[in-house]
Enzyme design. Structure first.
Site, PDB file in Angstrom:
ATOM      1  N   HIS A  26      24.754 118.032 -87.815  1.00 32.68           N
ATOM      2  CA  HIS A  26      25.939 117.373 -88.529  1.00 32.68           C
ATOM      3  C   HIS A  26      25.917 116.345 -89.563  1.00 32.68           C
ATOM      4  CE1 HIS A  26      24.724 115.276 -84.895  1.00 32.68           C
ATOM      5  NE2 HIS A  26      25.061 114.094 -85.553  1.00 32.68           N
ATOM      6  N   ASN A  33      21.085 112.499 -89.304  1.00 34.16           N
ATOM      7  CA  ASN A  33      20.226 112.240 -88.340  1.00 34.16           C
ATOM      8  C   ASN A  33      19.471 113.468 -87.805  1.00 34.16           C
ATOM      9  OD1 ASN A  33      20.622 109.255 -88.502  1.00 34.16           O
ATOM     10  ND2 ASN A  33      22.355 109.589 -87.130  1.00 34.16           N
ATOM     11  N   HIS A  81      27.327 112.764 -91.098  1.00 31.17           N
ATOM     12  CA  HIS A  81      27.912 111.410 -90.980  1.00 31.17           C
ATOM     13  C   HIS A  81      28.641 111.470 -92.558  1.00 31.17           C
ATOM     14  CE1 HIS A  81      26.621 110.337 -86.858  1.00 31.17           C
ATOM     15  NE2 HIS A  81      25.539 110.854 -87.362  1.00 31.17           N
ATOM     16  N   CYS A 126      30.084 122.822 -80.342  1.00 29.77           N
ATOM     17  CA  CYS A 126      30.481 123.985 -80.298  1.00 29.77           C
ATOM     18  C   CYS A 126      31.836 124.091 -79.658  1.00 29.77           C
ATOM     19  CB  CYS A 126      29.094 124.884 -79.539  1.00 29.77           C
ATOM     20  SG  CYS A 126      28.005 125.400 -80.743  1.00 29.77           S
ATOM     21  N   CYS A 185      27.006 122.747 -75.823  1.00 25.38           N
ATOM     22  CA  CYS A 185      26.925 121.657 -76.969  1.00 25.38           C
ATOM     23  C   CYS A 185      28.417 121.512 -77.313  1.00 25.38           C
ATOM     24  CB  CYS A 185      26.383 122.582 -78.269  1.00 25.38           C
ATOM     25  SG  CYS A 185      26.667 121.820 -79.798  1.00 25.38           S
TER      26      CYS A 185
HETATM   27  P1  5GP Z   1      24.119 111.767 -84.240  1.00 22.44           P
HETATM   28  O1  5GP Z   1      23.616 110.268 -83.266  1.00 22.44           O
HETATM   29  O2  5GP Z   1      23.439 112.811 -83.325  1.00 22.44           O
HETATM   30  O3  5GP Z   1      23.657 111.609 -85.546  1.00 22.44           O
HETATM   31  O4  5GP Z   1      25.335 111.687 -84.122  1.00 22.44           O
HETATM   32  C1  5GP Z   1      26.484 112.155 -83.281  1.00 22.44           C
HETATM   33  C2  5GP Z   1      27.646 111.630 -83.229  1.00 22.44           C
HETATM   34  O5  5GP Z   1      28.622 112.438 -82.601  1.00 22.44           O
HETATM   35  C3  5GP Z   1      27.795 110.187 -82.676  1.00 22.44           C
HETATM   36  O6  5GP Z   1      28.214 109.271 -83.765  1.00 22.44           O
HETATM   37  C4  5GP Z   1      28.948 110.259 -81.596  1.00 22.44           C
HETATM   38  O7  5GP Z   1      29.768 109.214 -81.655  1.00 22.44           O
HETATM   39  C5  5GP Z   1      29.670 111.384 -82.110  1.00 22.44           C
HETATM   40  N1  5GP Z   1      30.087 112.246 -81.056  1.00 22.44           N
HETATM   41  C6  5GP Z   1      29.897 112.621 -79.880  1.00 22.44           C
HETATM   42  N2  5GP Z   1      30.478 113.206 -78.926  1.00 22.44           N
HETATM   43  C7  5GP Z   1      31.596 113.333 -79.496  1.00 22.44           C
HETATM   44  C8  5GP Z   1      32.885 113.751 -79.542  1.00 22.44           C
HETATM   45  O8  5GP Z   1      32.850 114.379 -78.184  1.00 22.44           O
HETATM   46  N3  5GP Z   1      33.952 113.988 -80.256  1.00 22.44           N
HETATM   47  C9  5GP Z   1      33.716 113.401 -81.472  1.00 22.44           C
HETATM   48  N4  5GP Z   1      34.642 113.205 -82.485  1.00 22.44           N
HETATM   49  N5  5GP Z   1      32.462 112.766 -81.784  1.00 22.44           N
HETATM   50  C10 5GP Z   1      31.562 112.713 -80.887  1.00 22.44           C
HETATM   51 ZN    ZN Z   2      26.463 123.607 -81.339  1.00 23.15          ZN
END
Ligand code: 5GP
Ligand code: ZN
Length: 115
Positions: free
Chosen positions: A98, A85, A100, A6, A3
């Protein structure tokens, strides 16, 4: 553990941690969708709201309540939007819960039915 959040939490993947406490940490999203786009990430790995234990829910509530106290540091004074999400239709891509935090501009609220 593969992950990404993590790995950021344990320092395996470098990322600036803007805030950390016993429950969560906050980083900037790597692909910002607004002028300010942060991720508030529970320290403990779990995928979905439906996976939360009572203890996780307490930690989550404390974390949500922490956000307005960080308003100045994060630049949230004019308002902000929280998004979680969950699952495929929401387009969840990282399976570690998480929140946003979007801010730094007026945030429109599109009618998704019309798209
Ligand atoms: P989800 O689509 O799961 O709601 O959001 C995942 C978010 O994590 C996305 O907005 C993506 O840009 C962000 N994200 C993915 N990998 C990384 C990373 O390695 N570092 C950071 N800071 N954000 C990440
Ligand atoms: Zn995790």
């Amino acid at each position: 553990m593969s992950c990404i959040f993590c790995k950021i939490n344990n320092g395996e993947v470098p990322s600036e941690i803007l805030y950390r406490d016993e429950d969560m940490f906050i980083i900037k999203d790597i692909d910002p969708k607004a002028n300010k786009h942060y991720l508030m990430i529970p320290t403990k790995h779990y995928k979905l709201i439906s996976d939360m234990t009572d203890e996780d829910a307490d930690a989550f509530a404390r974390s949500i309540r922490k956000i307005p106290t960080l308003s100045k540091e994060l630049g949230l004074e004019n308002g902000y939007r929280l998004i979680i999400n969950q699952g495929d239709d929401a387009g969840q891509t990282v399976f570690h819960l998480h929140v946003h935090i979007l801010a730094g501009q007026p945030l429109d609220f599109p009618d998704l039915k019309k798209q």
